[in-house]
Write a protein that holds these residues in place. Sequence first.
Motif, mmCIF file in Angstrom:
data_model
loop_
_atom_site.group_PDB
_atom_site.id
_atom_site.type_symbol
_atom_site.label_atom_id
_atom_site.label_comp_id
_atom_site.label_asym_id
_atom_site.label_seq_id
_atom_site.Cartn_x
_atom_site.Cartn_y
_atom_site.Cartn_z
ATOM 1 N N PRO A 20 -10.205 19.222 9.176
ATOM 2 C CA PRO A 20 -8.830 18.718 9.240
ATOM 3 C C PRO A 20 -7.968 19.730 9.977
ATOM 4 C CG PRO A 20 -9.270 19.628 7.064
ATOM 5 C CD PRO A 20 -10.571 19.678 7.819
ATOM 6 N N LYS A 52 -3.280 8.076 7.809
ATOM 7 C CA LYS A 52 -4.609 8.431 7.297
ATOM 8 C C LYS A 52 -5.628 7.321 7.559
ATOM 9 C CE LYS A 52 -2.220 8.799 3.588
ATOM 10 N NZ LYS A 52 -0.846 8.947 4.113
ATOM 11 N N ARG A 154 -7.548 11.749 10.089
ATOM 12 C CA ARG A 154 -7.566 11.013 8.818
ATOM 13 C C ARG A 154 -7.577 11.959 7.621
ATOM 14 N NH1 ARG A 154 -8.874 6.402 5.894
ATOM 15 N NH2 ARG A 154 -10.877 6.293 4.816
ATOM 16 N N ARG A 155 -8.238 13.101 7.780
ATOM 17 C CA ARG A 155 -8.382 14.044 6.672
ATOM 18 C C ARG A 155 -7.230 15.034 6.542
ATOM 19 N NH1 ARG A 155 -13.245 17.460 7.242
ATOM 20 N NH2 ARG A 155 -12.938 17.869 5.031
ATOM 21 N N LYS A 157 -3.803 15.131 6.267
ATOM 22 C CA LYS A 157 -2.771 15.075 5.227
ATOM 23 C C LYS A 157 -3.368 15.068 3.826
ATOM 24 C CE LYS A 157 1.759 13.037 4.450
ATOM 25 N NZ LYS A 157 2.777 12.082 4.973
ATOM 26 N N VAL A 158 -4.485 14.328 3.642
ATOM 27 C CA VAL A 158 -5.071 14.264 2.301
ATOM 28 C C VAL A 158 -5.672 15.607 1.893
ATOM 29 C CG1 VAL A 158 -5.467 11.779 2.276
ATOM 30 C CG2 VAL A 158 -7.224 13.282 3.234
ATOM 31 N N LEU A 175 -6.753 7.003 0.962
ATOM 32 C CA LEU A 175 -7.796 6.779 1.962
ATOM 33 C C LEU A 175 -8.359 5.363 1.903
ATOM 34 C CD1 LEU A 175 -9.787 10.140 1.728
ATOM 35 C CD2 LEU A 175 -8.378 9.372 3.645
#
Length: 203
Positions: A20, A52, A154-155, A157-158, A175
């Motif tokens: 990320p 995401k 995609r990864r 922010k999480v 997600l």
Amino acid sequence: MIRPVKPAWNRGRIVGQKRPLLPKHVWAIRVRLELACKIRELALFNTAIDSKLRGCDLVRLKVIDVFTAGRVKERTSIIQSKTGKPVQFELMEGTRSALLKWIDSPEMIGSEYLWPGRFHDRPHISTRQYGRMLKEWVLSIGLEPSSYGTHSMRRTKVAQIYKKTGNLRAVQLLLGHTKMDSTVRYLGIDLEDALSLSEKIDI
């Protein structure tokens, strides 16, 4: 009969989970895109971070998914192409501002899709085009592009949400994963991560 040996598809490539982006990387890329007046790329980059979404869902976003009654939505939802299930996401103020500038630009006149293709036979950009843009973004701030991919977006922010809260269920919902173990594998959580979180709680 002797068959020629095909070279392995991953020969010379770094395989495995893509990293990320760190907050400092996100801000560095944003600044460069703003200074270069790349309205579309800034809107795409910000939306990728906030939503995401998988690349296949991101490139298929339509204007009506994020824009209504003359303003960009603060929250919206789409049906994921992989699972067929809905997923909600937020659009932060900076993302809404970038999207509004992009939607108001002449390039978007008459476009149904948020990221229209450059050719008549392609209604929106492809995931490959998105991947090429990502490569340019990470190269612009001196990162090794082989370590990053569309799943890095995609990864991003999480990974920060999990790092700050340890809330796996929240990450799972964001997600759009149906199983918790998918979320655990996706984040690359191991025993060391679990112990570090546990050490922060004293009861």
